[in-house]
Design a protein around this motif. Structure first.
Motif, short mmCIF file in Angstrom:
data_model
loop_
_atom_site.label_atom_id
_atom_site.label_comp_id
_atom_site.label_asym_id
_atom_site.label_seq_id
_atom_site.Cartn_x
_atom_site.Cartn_y
_atom_site.Cartn_z
N VAL A 135 0.85 -1.19 0.00
CA VAL A 135 0.00 0.00 0.00
C VAL A 135 0.88 1.24 0.00
O VAL A 135 1.83 1.34 0.78
CB VAL A 135 -0.94 0.05 1.23
N SER A 136 0.58 2.17 -0.89
CA SER A 136 1.28 3.44 -0.93
C SER A 136 0.26 4.56 -1.08
O SER A 136 -0.46 4.63 -2.07
CB SER A 136 2.28 3.49 -2.10
N ASN A 137 0.13 5.40 -0.06
CA ASN A 137 -0.83 6.50 -0.08
C ASN A 137 -0.06 7.81 0.03
O ASN A 137 0.50 8.12 1.09
CB ASN A 137 -1.83 6.35 1.07
N VAL A 138 -0.01 8.57 -1.05
CA VAL A 138 0.74 9.83 -1.02
C VAL A 138 -0.07 10.96 -0.41
O VAL A 138 0.43 12.07 -0.24
CB VAL A 138 1.20 10.23 -2.43
N GLY A 139 -1.34 10.68 -0.08
CA GLY A 139 -2.15 11.70 0.57
C GLY A 139 -2.71 12.71 -0.43
O GLY A 139 -2.90 12.42 -1.61
#
Length: 218
Positions: A135-139
């Motif tokens: 999971v990668s959430n850059v916002g």
């Protein structure tokens, strides 16, 4: 033996999750970022993991996500989210973010890391997919979205699946209040139909979570 296997299956499995982080903010101790000789943000504020990730370990019962979607009871999901938050906060507060960057930098300096990745991809037990999910959430997108006659409305990004990667990955970015999700997966380990089902299930969980949050805040 069959009874033992049934009990083990009922207890669930341990999942190893890869959470990509913006490690650049964790690379300095208090006051070091502005000190003479401190390294600038080499990425130019672009979207990049920058050798930054954290392993999360979760023990989940069989078909945990499906059970939440069917029942609508989010207790287990919020519990898993709280455990991920606890592990992340403990990791940051203990200073492991900075140590991880130093260790990874040493690896690139003194080892052939590309060869390490290749060998991992040849492992028949994992096929280069040692992580259950990534999971990668850059916002929130923190830059201008209007450029002349052009307007950025969505942002989707993924990671390479060719050599080594999590078994399935979800990338997220929020632009103008819209959450943009991208699911990446390697075939034939995942079929297109299975990946579509995974993505639809994820969206359903997020819809339930959003509705639960609105009800709680109301």
């Amino acid at each position: 033996e069959a009874e033992a296997e049934a009990e083990a299956e009922a207890e669930g499995e341990r999942y190893k999750l890869l959470q990509a982080l913006d490690m650049r903010r964790l690379a300095f101790r208090a006051g070091e970022a502005g000190a003479a000789g401190a390294r600038d943000d080499w990425s130019g504020e672009t979207v990049v993991a920058g050798t930054g990730s954290l392993d999360l370990l979760l023990d989940l019962p069989p078909a945990a996500g499906e059970a939440v979607r069917r029942s609508g009871d989010l207790t287990a999901m919020w519990g898993a989210a709280q455990e991920c938050h606890r592990q992340t906060r403990a990791w940051i507060e203990q200073g492991w973010g900075r140590e991880s960057l130093l260790l990874f930098s040493c690896g690139w300096e003194f080892m052939n890391m590309n060869r390490v990745v290749e060998l991992g991809a040849q492992d028949r037990t994992t096929l280069g997919r040692a992580y259950s999910a990534g999971v990668s959430n850059v916002g929130r997108y923190a830059h201008a979205t209007a450029h002349g006659d052009l307007t950025l409305e969505r942002l989707h990004f993924g990671i390479s699946q060719s050599v080594s990667s999590p078994a399935i990955s979800t990338s997220a970015a929020t632009v103008g209040g819209t959450l943009c999700l991208t699911v990446s997966y390697p075939t034939p380990i995942w079929s297109d139909a299975a990946a579509d089902e995974y993505a639809d299930g994820l969206v359903r969980l997020l819809e339930l979570a959003a509705a639960d949050g609105e009800a709680g805040s109301g």
